[in-house]
Write an enzyme that holds these catalytic residues in place. Structure first.
Site, short mmCIF file in Angstrom:
data_model
loop_
_atom_site.label_atom_id
_atom_site.label_comp_id
_atom_site.label_asym_id
_atom_site.label_seq_id
_atom_site.Cartn_x
_atom_site.Cartn_y
_atom_site.Cartn_z
N ASP A 117 -45.32 23.51 -89.73
CA ASP A 117 -44.69 22.25 -89.36
C ASP A 117 -43.62 21.89 -90.39
O ASP A 117 -43.84 22.02 -91.59
CB ASP A 117 -45.75 21.14 -89.27
N HIS A 124 -36.31 10.28 -90.71
CA HIS A 124 -37.75 10.24 -90.98
C HIS A 124 -38.02 10.42 -92.47
O HIS A 124 -38.79 9.66 -93.08
CB HIS A 124 -38.46 11.33 -90.18
N GLU A 191 -47.07 11.91 -84.68
CA GLU A 191 -45.74 12.35 -85.05
C GLU A 191 -45.13 13.00 -83.81
O GLU A 191 -45.62 14.02 -83.33
CB GLU A 191 -45.78 13.33 -86.25
N GLU A 193 -42.79 15.26 -82.04
CA GLU A 193 -42.07 16.45 -82.50
C GLU A 193 -41.78 17.37 -81.33
O GLU A 193 -42.29 17.20 -80.23
CB GLU A 193 -42.92 17.22 -83.53
N ASP A 225 -48.06 15.86 -83.71
CA ASP A 225 -48.73 16.22 -84.95
C ASP A 225 -49.54 15.00 -85.43
O ASP A 225 -49.10 14.25 -86.29
CB ASP A 225 -47.68 16.63 -85.99
N ARG A 229 -53.12 9.06 -92.00
CA ARG A 229 -52.28 8.71 -93.16
C ARG A 229 -53.09 8.41 -94.41
O ARG A 229 -52.64 8.67 -95.53
CB ARG A 229 -51.41 7.50 -92.82
N GLN A 232 -54.25 11.73 -95.76
CA GLN A 232 -53.05 12.43 -96.24
C GLN A 232 -52.59 11.87 -97.60
O GLN A 232 -52.26 12.63 -98.51
CB GLN A 232 -51.94 12.27 -95.20
N LYS A 245 -54.03 16.45 -91.44
CA LYS A 245 -53.25 16.96 -90.31
C LYS A 245 -54.01 17.99 -89.48
O LYS A 245 -53.68 18.20 -88.31
CB LYS A 245 -52.00 17.68 -90.85
N THR A 249 -53.58 19.22 -83.26
CA THR A 249 -52.15 19.16 -82.94
C THR A 249 -52.04 19.40 -81.44
O THR A 249 -52.54 20.41 -80.95
CB THR A 249 -51.36 20.26 -83.69
N GLU A 352 -43.63 4.66 -89.57
CA GLU A 352 -42.29 4.08 -89.67
C GLU A 352 -42.12 2.87 -88.75
O GLU A 352 -41.50 1.88 -89.12
CB GLU A 352 -41.24 5.14 -89.28
#
Ligand code: MN
Length: 403
Positions: A117, A124, A191, A193, A225, A229, A232, A245, A249, A352
């Protein structure tokens, strides 16, 4: 409406023809399917009925043999499929092999080899930098404009769209916690993607050049993904993402061949720093793709990230991934990194969109900072196609279930 007559403006018309793997009700047998409108063509059965040599690639339980066959075969098979669904003489033969989409089960379309990834959106990366390193002089790390940053993920937990996602548990340690605590993630995120699917392998010690991208990469799909948080944030220094993560996925059930996206190719953003020769794409033609992504939570659109804003292209990512001599395998999957545009309503993660939980989203069913159990997240997208058409990407959806 007869199955071959796809409505005007349908993003899954004969100009698209993405590939998947399906089984019919009451059967365990998986086989390659090609989507046409709201039907799926049993491509292997059609090939056998027509005496096509491509039956060897299509009457298979996974896309891997087709992926490995290479660009000439990809183009030939696509040309044949286009004829089968558009030329009346062929339509009659293949009609019995078209099944309504809602009557079949879709499966993970290929055996995922390695999963990587990336982190290719400048918007971002800058947003994340501002959120996590507010005192840094530059929101980008010093390496960001010189190489596509990435990490190796876990291919065994790549799941097909529609698979429930169990809320992961793990360690976290907030600023106010004197010691780490263990439990279900309280900051579960998405996420948005795009995933690129490698078909043709490469040999150890032989880097893949920018120009060879299309010889190796078969197609692309939407990819979520999922990211815890809190897990992480506590684990990632100094070796990068790991358990925050690797729990899941999600990818679309449909892989869109690059051949369907010729009209969506665009130049990437202007390069602000000189690039080393193996990444310098100034002379490589338009390496970006104009994919218009939508992110919905429980059916409510929360963001529309534009893939055309990605700084690093898929060709650069492939070149970087192999420049050390690492080989590629059929079924390798690499994610673009979270797609975020310059506008707040174009951000591809809740991190975000809510600015790390400080600015909750107002949804019809209440406020959201991060995901709650029962939430359903759906990514969808389209790209410009030939003659003003739209090429739809297969959606990727997943529901959060209690740990
Ligand atoms: Mn990611």
């Amino acid at each position: 409406m007869p199955p071959f007559e796809v409505p005007e403006g349908d993003p899954f018309g004969p100009h698209n023809l993405p590939y998947g793997v399906f089984s019919r009700a009451g059967s365990q047998e998986r086989t390659v399917g090609v989507r046409l409108g709201d039907h799926v063509l049993d491509a292997g059965a059609a090939a056998l009925a027509l005496g096509s040599p491509y039956a060897a690639l299509l009457a298979r339980p996974t896309l891997n043999p087709l992926l490995a066959a290479g660009r000439t075969a990809w183009s030939d098979v696509r040309r044949a499929l286009t004829a089968w669904v558009t030329v009346p003489a062929h339509q009659e033969t293949v009609a019995p092999f078209l099944h309504p989409l809602d009557s079949v089960t879709l499966h993970l379309p290929f055996e995922v080899a390695d999963y990587v990834d990336f982190y290719a959106s400048e918007n971002h990366a800058r947003n994340v930098g501002q959120i996590f390193r507010p005192d840094a002089a530059d929101s980008l790390t010093p390496n960001w404009k010189h190489l596509p940053i990435g990490y190796h993920g876990r291919s065994g937990t790549v799941v097909v769209s529609g698979t429930d996602v169990v809320r992961p548990a793990g360690q976290r340690k907030g600023p106010a916690d004197p010691e780490p605590v263990f439990g279900p993630s309280v900051r579960l995120d998405i996420e948005a993607e795009v995933g690129f699917v490698v078909g043709v392998p490469s040999r150890t010690g032989r880097p893949v050049s920018l120009e060879s991208f299309r010889e190796h990469v078969f197609g692309l799909c939407l990819l979520n993904d999922w990211s815890a948080r809190d897990v992480q944030a506590w684990e990632y220094v100094p070796l990068g993402p790991f358990l925050g993560k690797s729990f899941a996925t999600s990818v679309s059930a449909w892989i869109t061949p690059l051949d369907a996206l010729e009209d969506a190719r665009v130049a990437p953003p202007r390069r602000t720093h000189p690039l080393l020769p193996y990444l310098d794409d100034a002379a490589d033609g338009p390496g970006g793709y104009d994919l218009r992504i939508s992110v919905a939570i429980n059916g409510h659109t929360v963001s529309e990230p534009p893939f055309s804003t990605m700084y690093w292209t898929a060709a650069q990512q492939l070149a970087h991934m192999t420049v050390n001599g690492a080989s590629l395998r059929t079924g390798d999957l690499y994610g673009s990194g979270t797609v975020s545009g310059p506008e707040p309503a174009q951000r591809g993660s809740l991190l975000e969109l809510t600015w790390n939980g400080r600015e909750p989203l107002e949804l019809p069913d209440g406020k959201r900072t991060f995901l709650e159990d029962g939430d359903v997240v759906t990514l969808s997208a389209w790209a410009p196609g030939p003659d003003g058409t739209r090429v739809g990407l297969g959606e990727v959806t997943g529901r959060i279930v209690t740990a």
